[in-house]
Design a protein around this motif. Structure first.
Motif, PDB file in Angstrom:
ATOM      1  N   THR A 232       0.818  -1.218   0.000  1.00 28.51           N
ATOM      2  CA  THR A 232       0.000   0.000   0.000  1.00 28.51           C
ATOM      3  C   THR A 232       0.848   1.263   0.000  1.00 28.51           C
ATOM      4  O   THR A 232       0.311   2.363   0.037  1.00 28.51           O
ATOM      5  CB  THR A 232      -0.924   0.029   1.236  1.00 28.51           C
ATOM      6  OG1 THR A 232      -0.125  -0.007   2.431  1.00 28.51           O
ATOM      7  CG2 THR A 232      -1.894  -1.134   1.225  1.00 28.51           C
TER       8      THR A 232
ATOM      9  N   THR B 141       2.607   2.460   2.325  1.00 27.48           N
ATOM     10  CA  THR B 141       2.492   3.215   3.570  1.00 27.48           C
ATOM     11  C   THR B 141       3.868   3.485   4.163  1.00 27.48           C
ATOM     12  O   THR B 141       4.183   4.604   4.577  1.00 27.48           O
ATOM     13  CB  THR B 141       1.613   2.450   4.582  1.00 27.48           C
ATOM     14  OG1 THR B 141       0.335   2.210   3.994  1.00 27.48           O
ATOM     15  CG2 THR B 141       1.439   3.256   5.858  1.00 27.48           C
TER      16      THR B 141
ATOM     17  N   THR C   9      -6.303   5.840  -7.947  1.00 27.78           N
ATOM     18  CA  THR C   9      -6.823   6.691  -6.877  1.00 27.78           C
ATOM     19  C   THR C   9      -7.392   7.994  -7.420  1.00 27.78           C
ATOM     20  O   THR C   9      -6.958   8.503  -8.446  1.00 27.78           O
ATOM     21  CB  THR C   9      -5.705   7.018  -5.877  1.00 27.78           C
ATOM     22  OG1 THR C   9      -4.616   7.639  -6.576  1.00 27.78           O
ATOM     23  CG2 THR C   9      -5.211   5.764  -5.202  1.00 27.78           C
TER      24      THR C   9
ATOM     25  N   GLY D  98      -0.818   8.855  -1.566  1.00 26.64           N
ATOM     26  CA  GLY D  98      -2.035   8.509  -0.843  1.00 26.64           C
ATOM     27  C   GLY D  98      -2.775   9.767  -0.402  1.00 26.64           C
ATOM     28  O   GLY D  98      -2.728  10.804  -1.052  1.00 26.64           O
TER      29      GLY D  98
ATOM     30  N   ASN E 112      -1.751   6.329   4.313  1.00 23.71           N
ATOM     31  CA  ASN E 112      -0.604   5.635   3.694  1.00 23.71           C
ATOM     32  C   ASN E 112       0.677   6.459   3.744  1.00 23.71           C
ATOM     33  O   ASN E 112       1.372   6.622   2.743  1.00 23.71           O
ATOM     34  CB  ASN E 112      -0.923   5.254   2.252  1.00 23.71           C
ATOM     35  CG  ASN E 112      -2.164   4.403   2.111  1.00 23.71           C
ATOM     36  OD1 ASN E 112      -3.022   4.658   1.290  1.00 23.71           O
ATOM     37  ND2 ASN E 112      -2.278   3.367   2.927  1.00 23.71           N
TER      38      ASN E 112
ATOM     39  N   ARG F   1      -5.523   2.882   0.823  1.00 23.20           N
ATOM     40  CA  ARG F   1      -4.970   2.654  -0.515  1.00 23.20           C
ATOM     41  C   ARG F   1      -6.057   2.423  -1.554  1.00 23.20           C
ATOM     42  O   ARG F   1      -5.970   2.882  -2.701  1.00 23.20           O
ATOM     43  CB  ARG F   1      -4.011   1.451  -0.498  1.00 23.20           C
ATOM     44  CG  ARG F   1      -3.434   1.070  -1.861  1.00 23.20           C
ATOM     45  CD  ARG F   1      -2.662   2.217  -2.462  1.00 23.20           C
ATOM     46  NE  ARG F   1      -2.114   1.904  -3.784  1.00 23.20           N
ATOM     47  CZ  ARG F   1      -2.781   1.968  -4.923  1.00 23.20           C
ATOM     48  NH1 ARG F   1      -4.066   2.326  -4.915  1.00 23.20           N
ATOM     49  NH2 ARG F   1      -2.194   1.688  -6.072  1.00 23.20           N
TER      50      ARG F   1
END
Length: 528
Positions: A122, A124, A181, A380, A477, A510
């Motif tokens: 993800t 992060t 996204t 993110g 993230n 995510r």
């Protein structure tokens, strides 16, 4: 729900993840072969993980063999949600089978390994590992896999999946809509597979250029690749405990800053610059470079994105000078700009422990965690375009209070936005607020006080703020937070149930909530 089609596509995804693990194996071999027990342990762990992933993928593909159904809306949600869960589980196997140590005295548990794997995919960058520079605790090949998960997840494993497959048809568009996204997911080319391939080509090209620059700046091949994966994916995993601060190089930090900004930009804009085409409108291929580059300035979201970065860097620089954190203007600008970009693009690299800065500086960085980068980027957060739309919606609603008969369309970039977009933005902000507050209170309740070794009268306040930053860092993230989660610390002190909650938040952030939330609704799995 077409279960056989679901099994077939998840099987192919397992094969993709398993095949990717093979690239980590050579890093277990020094020039003369495997000479250290811990590197052999890492090699065997990744090899076993690869075999398990490939076998599982083969079984799932066999179950769904012969099914050529169409990926509809429901199947797209299931494939994206379950696909990321499956990738996280398979990605955790090397940590477990290689017996990686979370601390000098504690091997990684199943929850630890799942946390680390999902954090990688993800992008992060949150970690439970404490001694990154000790190869006896983390074999080099496993560390490479840890960083490589960033690169796979940055542009999106489902987007790569679409790029490699040519038979998904309209189902590919449904998958792209759930994977890429942002509230506005436009395809820049007639076919969705071509769009996916273009995005990955730009992503790979950016990665190659950055890796070469890092090599020229003195990094080893291993470090240059690992930090390239983390930078272009806006992930933040490093091979050193001090993160980007380990290199103590203004040149390396500047390179990272530039590429973090580029990775946080909508990749659709790069297509316009390279090919002069967007939304079916052809531009003169012989147009001057300046005309092509003006696309960035004309894009409302990119202007606001750059404006927020510049103003936040300036505000942070002034505050650092006024609070005497730095007496040198150069040092204040250097660290303020780097950390502003790192936090807002949700990369999470650190050069300084900002958890020790003033309350204003920490508060500003906490707010930037929620903003994030542009839609269609690897960053993110909530995304800049959603904040633009949200403020426009609030302005329209306030005007409607004293001019009830006036009807104004919601506009973005000179064009009218569909009414459904207004609804989507408000719902998304509402869900983010609800998930943040509820997760914050749950985490504050289930976590013991042992991490907060402060006086009794300050313990509750410190814990409350740190839990809030933990939720913000994982939901958006980012990775590092405040207090016990600062750049010099990690998530190892959290309880297993706390880590599991934070892992779920990483997936929610995510995949922008819905592809994960629907998995918990029984009605989603019914055929009607």
């Amino acid at each position: 729900m077409n279960w056989r089609l679901l099994c077939k596509l998840l099987g192919m995804l397992s094969l993709l993840v398993g095949g990717s693990m093979i690239l980590s194996l050579p890093w277990a071999f020094p020039v003369c072969g495997v000479t250290e027990t811990f590197e052999l342990r890492g090699f065997l762990g990744i090899l076993a993980s690869t075999i398990i992933s490939l076998v599982l993928g083969g079984v799932l593909f066999w179950v769904g063999r012969g099914n050529h159904g169409t990926v509809l809306h429901k199947e797209a949600l299931a494939i994206v949600g379950l696909g990321w869960l499956l990738a996280g589980i398979l990605g955790a196997l090397p940590f477990l089978l290689a017996r990686v140590m979370a601390t000098p005295d504690t091997p990684m548990t199943v929850v630890d390994a799942f946390f680390e794997s999902v954090s990688g995919f993800t992008t992060t960058g949150a970690s439970v590992l404490t001694e990154l520079e000790d190869p006896e605790m983390i074999p080099k090949c496993v560390m490479f896999w840890r960083c490589f998960t960033h690169w796979l997840g940055g542009m999106g494993i489902i987007v790569l999946f679409i790029a490699l497959l040519g038979h998904l048809g309209v189902g590919g568009k449904a998958l792209m809509h759930r994977e890429v996204t942002g509230p506005i997911n436009e395809t820049v080319m007639p076919r969705v597979r071509e769009t996916a391939m273009f995005m990955w080509q730009i992503y790979m090209g950016m990665s190659v250029v950055l890796a070469i620059i890092f090599l020229l700046q003195g990094m080893s091949l291993y470090d240059s690749l690992c930090h390239t994966f983390a930078t272009v994916a806006t992930g933040g995993f490093s091979t050193y405990n001090a993160s980007a601060g380990h290199f103590q190089s203004v040149g390396i930090e500047t390179t990272m800053l530039i590429f973090m900004v580029l990775a946080g930009t909508n990749f659709t804009l790069y297509y316009v610059v390279l090919f002069g085409q967007r939304k079916g409108q052809l531009r003169n291929r012989e147009a001057r470079l300046r005309d092509r580059l003006s696309v960035f300035y004309k894009d409302t979201e990119w202007r606001v994105y750059m404006g927020v970065l510049l103003l936040s860097s300036l505000a942070l620089t002034v505050n650092l000078l006024l609070t005497d954190e730095y007496t040198s203007l150069f040092e204040a600008v250097r660290h303020a700009s780097f950390l502003t970009v790192s936090i807002m693009t949700t990369t999470g690299f650190g050069t300084e422990d900002f958890s020790q800065w003033s309350e204003f500086s920490k508060g500003l960085l906490l707010l930037l965690m929620f903003v994030g980068g542009c839609a269609g980027s690897t960053a993110g957060g909530i995304k800049v375009v959603r904040f633009i739309l949200f403020f426009k919606i609030m302005r329209l609603e306030i005007e409607k209070a004293f001019r009830p008969k006036v009807v104004r369309a919601l506009r973005l970039g000179g064009e009218s936005a569909p009414e459904s977009l207004r609804h989507d933005v408000v719902v998304y902000f509402s869900l983010i607020l609800f998930i943040f507050v509820s997760s914050w209170m749950i985490l504050n309740t289930i976590e013991p006080d042992t991490q907060w070794q402060v006086s009794t009268e300050h313990r509750e306040a410190e814990k409350l703020l740190d839990c809030a930053s933990a939720v913000a860092a994982t939901l958006n993230n980012i990775g590092p937070g405040l207090g016990v989660l600062g750049p010099a610390s990690n998530f190892s002190g959290f309880s297993p149930q706390g880590k599991f909650l934070l892992t779920l938040l990483m997936l929610l952030g995510r995949l922008e909530l819905f592809a994960v939330l629907v998995l918990f609704f029984p009605s989603f799995w019914r055929n009607q």
